[in-house]
Design a protein around this motif. Sequence first.
Motif, PDB file in Angstrom:
ATOM      1  N   ASN A  53      50.323  27.976 105.869  1.00 30.54           N
ATOM      2  CA  ASN A  53      49.563  28.530 106.988  1.00 30.54           C
ATOM      3  C   ASN A  53      48.525  29.539 106.506  1.00 30.54           C
ATOM      4  OD1 ASN A  53      51.341  30.526 106.309  1.00 30.54           O
ATOM      5  ND2 ASN A  53      52.222  30.767 108.331  1.00 30.54           N
ATOM      6  N   SER A  54      48.636  29.995 105.260  1.00 34.33           N
ATOM      7  CA  SER A  54      47.634  30.904 104.700  1.00 34.33           C
ATOM      8  C   SER A  54      46.595  30.170 103.858  1.00 34.33           C
ATOM      9  CB  SER A  54      48.321  31.979 103.854  1.00 34.33           C
ATOM     10  OG  SER A  54      49.015  31.386 102.776  1.00 34.33           O
ATOM     11  N   GLY A  55      46.752  28.841 103.722  1.00 30.21           N
ATOM     12  CA  GLY A  55      45.743  28.053 103.022  1.00 30.21           C
ATOM     13  C   GLY A  55      46.043  27.700 101.575  1.00 30.21           C
ATOM     14  N   ARG A  56      47.194  28.079 101.095  1.00 27.18           N
ATOM     15  CA  ARG A  56      47.550  27.722  99.721  1.00 27.18           C
ATOM     16  C   ARG A  56      47.915  26.246  99.662  1.00 27.18           C
ATOM     17  NH1 ARG A  56      51.429  30.932  99.146  1.00 27.18           N
ATOM     18  NH2 ARG A  56      53.182  29.481  99.153  1.00 27.18           N
ATOM     19  N   THR A  57      47.409  25.552  98.651  1.00 28.98           N
ATOM     20  CA  THR A  57      47.608  24.103  98.563  1.00 28.98           C
ATOM     21  C   THR A  57      48.384  23.715  97.304  1.00 28.98           C
ATOM     22  OG1 THR A  57      45.495  23.793  97.410  1.00 28.98           O
ATOM     23  CG2 THR A  57      45.458  23.636  99.804  1.00 28.98           C
ATOM     24  N   SER A  58      49.010  22.554  97.370  1.00 28.25           N
ATOM     25  CA  SER A  58      49.642  21.971  96.194  1.00 28.25           C
ATOM     26  C   SER A  58      49.560  20.458  96.311  1.00 28.25           C
ATOM     27  CB  SER A  58      51.092  22.434  96.049  1.00 28.25           C
ATOM     28  OG  SER A  58      51.870  21.994  97.131  1.00 28.25           O
ATOM     29  N   TYR A  59      49.604  19.783  95.146  1.00 27.98           N
ATOM     30  CA  TYR A  59      49.405  18.345  95.102  1.00 27.98           C
ATOM     31  C   TYR A  59      50.393  17.670  94.149  1.00 27.98           C
ATOM     32  CZ  TYR A  59      44.910  19.597  97.147  1.00 27.98           C
ATOM     33  OH  TYR A  59      43.938  20.097  97.965  1.00 27.98           O
ATOM     34  N   ALA A  60      50.690  16.420  94.452  1.00 28.97           N
ATOM     35  CA  ALA A  60      51.422  15.592  93.505  1.00 28.97           C
ATOM     36  C   ALA A  60      50.523  15.326  92.300  1.00 28.97           C
ATOM     37  CB  ALA A  60      51.826  14.280  94.160  1.00 28.97           C
ATOM     38  N   ASP A  65      43.183  16.293  91.597  1.00 30.18           N
ATOM     39  CA  ASP A  65      41.776  16.117  91.230  1.00 30.18           C
ATOM     40  C   ASP A  65      41.118  14.933  91.931  1.00 30.18           C
ATOM     41  OD1 ASP A  65      42.629  17.002  87.845  1.00 30.18           O
ATOM     42  OD2 ASP A  65      41.926  18.294  89.469  1.00 30.18           O
ATOM     43  N   ARG A  66      41.858  14.199  92.754  1.00 27.52           N
ATOM     44  CA  ARG A  66      41.272  13.113  93.548  1.00 27.52           C
ATOM     45  C   ARG A  66      41.388  13.372  95.044  1.00 27.52           C
ATOM     46  NH1 ARG A  66      43.383   8.159  93.504  1.00 27.52           N
ATOM     47  NH2 ARG A  66      45.506   8.852  92.986  1.00 27.52           N
ATOM     48  N   PHE A  67      42.475  14.004  95.473  1.00 28.22           N
ATOM     49  CA  PHE A  67      42.718  14.259  96.885  1.00 28.22           C
ATOM     50  C   PHE A  67      42.552  15.750  97.168  1.00 28.22           C
ATOM     51  CE2 PHE A  67      45.883  10.547  97.875  1.00 28.22           C
ATOM     52  CZ  PHE A  67      44.982   9.643  97.342  1.00 28.22           C
ATOM     53  N   THR A  68      42.112  16.047  98.385  1.00 32.83           N
ATOM     54  CA  THR A  68      41.977  17.427  98.820  1.00 32.83           C
ATOM     55  C   THR A  68      42.538  17.571 100.228  1.00 32.83           C
ATOM     56  OG1 THR A  68      39.955  17.714  97.500  1.00 32.83           O
ATOM     57  CG2 THR A  68      40.395  19.343  99.226  1.00 32.83           C
ATOM     58  N   TYR A  79      43.349  17.745 107.317  1.00 30.74           N
ATOM     59  CA  TYR A  79      42.654  16.619 106.710  1.00 30.74           C
ATOM     60  C   TYR A  79      43.209  16.313 105.326  1.00 30.74           C
ATOM     61  CZ  TYR A  79      39.213  17.972 110.241  1.00 30.74           C
ATOM     62  OH  TYR A  79      38.599  18.309 111.421  1.00 30.74           O
ATOM     63  N   LEU A  80      43.070  15.061 104.942  1.00 34.87           N
ATOM     64  CA  LEU A  80      43.347  14.662 103.569  1.00 34.87           C
ATOM     65  C   LEU A  80      42.158  13.821 103.106  1.00 34.87           C
ATOM     66  CD1 LEU A  80      45.430  14.789 101.264  1.00 34.87           C
ATOM     67  CD2 LEU A  80      46.221  12.536 101.998  1.00 34.87           C
ATOM     68  N   GLN A  81      41.319  14.421 102.271  1.00 36.05           N
ATOM     69  CA  GLN A  81      40.190  13.720 101.691  1.00 36.05           C
ATOM     70  C   GLN A  81      40.663  13.015 100.432  1.00 36.05           C
ATOM     71  OE1 GLN A  81      36.870  13.381 102.770  1.00 36.05           O
ATOM     72  NE2 GLN A  81      36.741  11.925 101.075  1.00 36.05           N
ATOM     73  N   MET A  82      40.492  11.708 100.403  1.00 34.87           N
ATOM     74  CA  MET A  82      40.978  10.903  99.277  1.00 34.87           C
ATOM     75  C   MET A  82      39.791  10.237  98.598  1.00 34.87           C
ATOM     76  SD  MET A  82      44.381   9.233 101.055  1.00 34.87           S
ATOM     77  CE  MET A  82      43.431   8.187 102.150  1.00 34.87           C
ATOM     78  N   ASN A  83      39.566  10.606  97.348  1.00 39.34           N
ATOM     79  CA  ASN A  83      38.470  10.051  96.563  1.00 39.34           C
ATOM     80  C   ASN A  83      39.008   9.247  95.389  1.00 39.34           C
ATOM     81  OD1 ASN A  83      36.646  11.424  98.252  1.00 39.34           O
ATOM     82  ND2 ASN A  83      36.702  13.242  96.944  1.00 39.34           N
ATOM     83  N   ARG A  84      38.131   8.417  94.831  1.00 40.27           N
ATOM     84  CA  ARG A  84      38.490   7.594  93.657  1.00 40.27           C
ATOM     85  C   ARG A  84      39.829   6.902  93.881  1.00 40.27           C
ATOM     86  NH1 ARG A  84      37.392  12.370  91.184  1.00 40.27           N
ATOM     87  NH2 ARG A  84      39.298  12.365  89.927  1.00 40.27           N
ATOM     88  N   LEU A  85      39.943   6.249  95.018  1.00 42.05           N
ATOM     89  CA  LEU A  85      41.207   5.610  95.387  1.00 42.05           C
ATOM     90  C   LEU A  85      41.564   4.470  94.441  1.00 42.05           C
ATOM     91  CD1 LEU A  85      40.752   5.763  99.223  1.00 42.05           C
ATOM     92  CD2 LEU A  85      42.765   6.614  97.997  1.00 42.05           C
ATOM     93  N   LYS A  86      42.859   4.308  94.242  1.00 42.96           N
ATOM     94  CA  LYS A  86      43.401   3.290  93.359  1.00 42.96           C
ATOM     95  C   LYS A  86      44.323   2.371  94.159  1.00 42.96           C
ATOM     96  CE  LYS A  86      43.644   6.692  89.590  1.00 42.96           C
ATOM     97  NZ  LYS A  86      44.553   7.359  88.617  1.00 42.96           N
TER      98      LYS A  86
END
Length: 116
Positions: A53-60, A65-68, A79-86
Amino acid sequence: QVQLVESGGGLVQPGGSLRLSCVASGSILSIYNMGWYRQVPGKQRELVADITNSGRTSYADSVKDRFTISRDNAKNTVYLQMNRLKPEDTAVYSCYAQYITTPVAWGQGTQVTVSS
Protein backbone atom coordinates in the motif's frame (compact mmCIF):
# COMPACT_ATOMS: atom_id res chain seq x y z
CA GLN A 1 -16.04 -6.11 0.90
CA VAL A 2 -13.74 -5.57 -2.06
CA GLN A 3 -14.40 -7.05 -5.50
CA LEU A 4 -11.73 -7.29 -8.19
CA VAL A 5 -12.15 -7.45 -11.97
CA GLU A 6 -9.23 -7.99 -14.34
CA SER A 7 -9.00 -7.05 -17.98
CA GLY A 8 -6.40 -6.65 -20.70
CA GLY A 9 -5.51 -10.24 -21.47
CA GLY A 10 -5.35 -11.65 -24.96
CA LEU A 11 -3.19 -13.18 -27.65
CA VAL A 12 0.19 -11.59 -28.37
CA GLN A 13 3.25 -12.61 -30.32
CA PRO A 14 6.55 -13.36 -28.58
CA GLY A 15 8.36 -10.13 -27.84
CA GLY A 16 5.11 -8.18 -27.63
CA SER A 17 3.50 -6.33 -24.75
CA LEU A 18 0.25 -6.33 -22.83
CA ARG A 19 -1.05 -4.30 -19.92
CA LEU A 20 -3.38 -5.95 -17.45
CA SER A 21 -5.71 -3.92 -15.26
CA CYS A 22 -7.38 -4.88 -12.00
CA VAL A 23 -10.20 -2.61 -10.88
CA ALA A 24 -11.39 -2.74 -7.30
CA SER A 25 -14.86 -1.86 -6.08
CA GLY A 26 -16.60 -1.96 -2.75
CA SER A 27 -13.64 -0.67 -0.78
CA ILE A 28 -10.76 1.77 -0.86
CA LEU A 29 -7.86 0.21 -2.73
CA SER A 30 -5.20 2.26 -0.96
CA ILE A 31 -5.36 0.24 2.25
CA TYR A 32 -4.51 -3.04 0.55
CA ASN A 33 -1.37 -4.70 -0.61
CA MET A 34 -2.01 -5.95 -4.15
CA GLY A 35 -0.49 -8.48 -6.48
CA TRP A 36 -0.73 -10.71 -9.50
CA TYR A 37 -0.54 -14.49 -9.66
CA ARG A 38 -0.51 -16.66 -12.74
CA GLN A 39 -1.68 -20.22 -13.16
CA VAL A 40 -0.97 -22.79 -15.85
CA PRO A 41 -3.03 -26.02 -15.77
CA GLY A 42 -1.06 -28.76 -14.09
CA LYS A 43 1.49 -26.38 -12.59
CA GLN A 44 1.79 -24.61 -9.28
CA ARG A 45 0.43 -21.10 -9.07
CA GLU A 46 3.21 -18.51 -9.30
CA LEU A 47 3.32 -15.12 -7.63
CA VAL A 48 4.36 -12.76 -10.42
CA ALA A 49 4.52 -9.37 -8.72
CA ASP A 50 3.17 -7.51 -5.75
CA ILE A 51 2.96 -3.95 -4.53
CA THR A 52 2.40 -2.76 -0.98
CA ASN A 53 0.00 0.00 0.00
CA SER A 54 3.06 2.28 0.24
CA GLY A 55 4.23 1.40 -3.28
CA ARG A 56 7.05 -1.02 -2.61
CA THR A 57 7.25 -3.66 -5.34
CA SER A 58 8.69 -7.13 -5.76
CA TYR A 59 8.87 -9.54 -8.68
CA ALA A 60 9.43 -13.18 -9.50
CA ASP A 61 12.85 -13.78 -11.02
CA SER A 62 11.17 -15.08 -14.17
CA VAL A 63 9.62 -11.68 -14.93
CA LYS A 64 12.09 -9.24 -13.39
CA ASP A 65 13.11 -6.45 -15.80
CA ARG A 66 10.21 -7.35 -18.13
CA PHE A 67 7.10 -6.77 -16.01
CA THR A 68 6.14 -3.71 -14.01
CA ILE A 69 3.41 -3.54 -11.37
CA SER A 70 1.89 -0.19 -10.47
CA ARG A 71 -1.17 1.21 -8.78
CA ASP A 72 -3.39 4.24 -9.16
CA ASN A 73 -5.31 4.56 -5.92
CA ALA A 74 -7.39 7.44 -7.28
CA LYS A 75 -8.72 5.06 -9.95
CA ASN A 76 -8.83 2.05 -7.61
CA THR A 77 -6.75 0.19 -10.16
CA VAL A 78 -3.62 -1.95 -10.20
CA TYR A 79 -1.72 -2.56 -13.42
CA LEU A 80 0.70 -5.15 -14.68
CA GLN A 81 2.72 -3.96 -17.67
CA MET A 82 4.22 -6.97 -19.43
CA ASN A 83 6.96 -6.42 -21.99
CA ARG A 84 9.13 -8.78 -24.05
CA LEU A 85 6.59 -11.53 -23.52
CA LYS A 86 7.64 -15.14 -23.94
CA PRO A 87 5.58 -18.27 -24.68
CA GLU A 88 6.26 -19.43 -21.12
CA ASP A 89 4.36 -16.38 -19.86
CA THR A 90 1.15 -17.96 -21.16
CA ALA A 91 -1.21 -18.39 -18.20
CA VAL A 92 -4.33 -17.14 -16.49
CA TYR A 93 -3.39 -14.01 -14.57
CA SER A 94 -5.35 -13.12 -11.43
CA CYS A 95 -5.05 -10.16 -9.13
CA TYR A 96 -5.58 -10.25 -5.39
CA ALA A 97 -5.99 -7.85 -2.51
CA GLN A 98 -4.37 -8.44 0.84
CA TYR A 99 -4.99 -6.59 4.09
CA ILE A 100 -1.65 -6.69 5.90
CA THR A 101 -1.03 -10.46 5.51
CA THR A 102 -4.60 -11.69 5.03
CA PRO A 103 -5.94 -12.25 1.51
CA VAL A 104 -9.35 -10.62 1.20
CA ALA A 105 -10.28 -10.87 -2.47
CA TRP A 106 -9.39 -12.49 -5.80
CA GLY A 107 -10.32 -11.58 -9.32
CA GLN A 108 -11.72 -14.08 -11.80
CA GLY A 109 -8.59 -14.08 -13.94
CA THR A 110 -7.71 -13.07 -17.48
CA GLN A 111 -6.06 -15.30 -20.07
CA VAL A 112 -2.72 -14.29 -21.56
CA THR A 113 -1.48 -16.31 -24.52
CA VAL A 114 1.92 -15.70 -26.07
CA SER A 115 2.22 -17.46 -29.40
CA SER A 116 3.25 -16.85 -32.98
